[in-house]
Design a protein around this motif. Sequence first.
Motif, PDB file in Angstrom:
ATOM      1  N   ALA A 137     -72.011 -50.202   4.949  1.00 10.34           N
ATOM      2  CA  ALA A 137     -71.429 -48.926   4.520  1.00 10.34           C
ATOM      3  C   ALA A 137     -71.111 -48.011   5.687  1.00 10.34           C
ATOM      4  O   ALA A 137     -70.263 -47.114   5.574  1.00 10.34           O
ATOM      5  CB  ALA A 137     -72.366 -48.230   3.550  1.00 10.34           C
ATOM      6  N   ARG A 138     -71.770 -48.208   6.822  1.00 14.67           N
ATOM      7  CA  ARG A 138     -71.527 -47.353   7.991  1.00 14.67           C
ATOM      8  C   ARG A 138     -70.278 -47.761   8.768  1.00 14.67           C
ATOM      9  O   ARG A 138     -69.865 -47.060   9.698  1.00 14.67           O
ATOM     10  CB  ARG A 138     -72.758 -47.369   8.900  1.00 14.67           C
ATOM     11  N   GLU A 139     -69.683 -48.887   8.399  1.00 16.87           N
ATOM     12  CA  GLU A 139     -68.472 -49.362   9.072  1.00 16.87           C
ATOM     13  C   GLU A 139     -67.225 -48.755   8.411  1.00 16.87           C
ATOM     14  O   GLU A 139     -67.241 -48.434   7.221  1.00 16.87           O
ATOM     15  CB  GLU A 139     -68.391 -50.890   8.991  1.00 16.87           C
ATOM     16  N   PRO A 140     -66.149 -48.579   9.173  1.00 18.86           N
ATOM     17  CA  PRO A 140     -64.882 -48.131   8.555  1.00 18.86           C
ATOM     18  C   PRO A 140     -64.362 -49.223   7.623  1.00 18.86           C
ATOM     19  O   PRO A 140     -64.342 -50.405   7.986  1.00 18.86           O
ATOM     20  CB  PRO A 140     -63.952 -47.925   9.754  1.00 18.86           C
ATOM     21  N   PHE A 141     -63.943 -48.831   6.423  1.00 23.39           N
ATOM     22  CA  PHE A 141     -63.539 -49.796   5.410  1.00 23.39           C
ATOM     23  C   PHE A 141     -62.025 -49.805   5.202  1.00 23.39           C
ATOM     24  O   PHE A 141     -61.371 -48.764   5.259  1.00 23.39           O
ATOM     25  CB  PHE A 141     -64.211 -49.488   4.071  1.00 23.39           C
ATOM     26  N   ILE A 142     -61.507 -50.995   4.942  1.00 14.95           N
ATOM     27  CA  ILE A 142     -60.121 -51.179   4.530  1.00 14.95           C
ATOM     28  C   ILE A 142     -60.143 -51.397   3.013  1.00 14.95           C
ATOM     29  O   ILE A 142     -60.897 -52.237   2.510  1.00 14.95           O
ATOM     30  CB  ILE A 142     -59.466 -52.396   5.212  1.00 14.95           C
ATOM     31  N   GLU A 165     -75.999 -44.762   1.468  1.00 14.29           N
ATOM     32  CA  GLU A 165     -74.763 -44.745   2.237  1.00 14.29           C
ATOM     33  C   GLU A 165     -73.601 -45.266   1.391  1.00 14.29           C
ATOM     34  O   GLU A 165     -73.755 -46.226   0.640  1.00 14.29           O
ATOM     35  CB  GLU A 165     -74.888 -45.614   3.495  1.00 14.29           C
ATOM     36  N   LYS A 166     -72.463 -44.632   1.511  1.00 16.19           N
ATOM     37  CA  LYS A 166     -71.273 -45.062   0.781  1.00 16.19           C
ATOM     38  C   LYS A 166     -70.156 -45.371   1.772  1.00 16.19           C
ATOM     39  O   LYS A 166     -70.027 -44.697   2.798  1.00 16.19           O
ATOM     40  CB  LYS A 166     -70.808 -43.983  -0.195  1.00 16.19           C
ATOM     41  N   PRO A 167     -69.345 -46.370   1.485  1.00 10.04           N
ATOM     42  CA  PRO A 167     -68.275 -46.743   2.420  1.00 10.04           C
ATOM     43  C   PRO A 167     -67.256 -45.625   2.624  1.00 10.04           C
ATOM     44  O   PRO A 167     -66.958 -44.865   1.701  1.00 10.04           O
ATOM     45  CB  PRO A 167     -67.615 -47.945   1.731  1.00 10.04           C
ATOM     46  N   ARG A 168     -66.756 -45.547   3.837  1.00  9.69           N
ATOM     47  CA  ARG A 168     -65.705 -44.585   4.176  1.00  9.69           C
ATOM     48  C   ARG A 168     -64.418 -45.384   4.381  1.00  9.69           C
ATOM     49  O   ARG A 168     -64.281 -46.128   5.351  1.00  9.69           O
ATOM     50  CB  ARG A 168     -66.083 -43.828   5.454  1.00  9.69           C
ATOM     51  N   ILE A 169     -63.484 -45.229   3.443  1.00  9.87           N
ATOM     52  CA  ILE A 169     -62.239 -45.989   3.515  1.00  9.87           C
ATOM     53  C   ILE A 169     -61.263 -45.270   4.445  1.00  9.87           C
ATOM     54  O   ILE A 169     -60.868 -44.133   4.192  1.00  9.87           O
ATOM     55  CB  ILE A 169     -61.626 -46.166   2.122  1.00  9.87           C
TER      56      ILE A 169
END
Length: 234
Positions: A137-142, A165-169
């Motif tokens: 979730a800490r990684e930038p998401f596509i 933690e929630k993904p950041r798109i």
Amino acid sequence: PKSVRLTDAGRTFLEEARTILKYADEAVVKARGIAGKQELRVGDWPLGTGRIMPTLLRVYQQAMPSVHVKLHDWSVDQNIAGVRDGRLQLAILVRPLKANALAELRFQELVAARVCLAVSHNHPFARRHSVSLAGAAREPFIGLTREKYPRYEEYVAAIFARVNEKPRIVEEHDGWAGVYSAVSAGTGVALSSDAFSYIFGDQIKMLRLTPEPKRVTIGIITRKEKLSPAAERS
């Protein structure tokens, strides 16, 4: 050795039986003629069926050589609507999370696919076999656009529901090809499945998520009413 002759009742029965058999043969010929004009319209999901669809089509065409199969590459919602209103006889898709999404439809499971994290081959995670949900979730998401994939956010929210933690798109695409191209380029990571790993070669690596999310179910949907012979054989 003794002479045997039909009674009047026997002769009548024989004549009726021959007539019935004649009509039965004619019915079979007519049915085959109708089947020869049939078209089986199938909602397809190439990303999920790319590995198995050629084999499925080959086996089906051997069983029903006079039926033409037409595949439609539609979204999940389009496939559901198409089966419901009769434009499609059946469709292959990921089962939606909401139970009422398939109301009045029949779902038959084909396979349960593991949810994975897709990363580029040179991502720092690429040497691992698994990654935690919190770490992912800490990684930038596509991601996928809401316009083309309105249910995508539901899947993401359900998978990360158990962690804070929630993904950041950071980037959205209107198709999976764009998502995986961005992942391969190192722009970010994406949710995926081990069922799709055959597509990417060594450019993208699929990592298991821990704790492991509930697997997604891929299956066939049809209407609950009696199916045509062409659809039933599928």
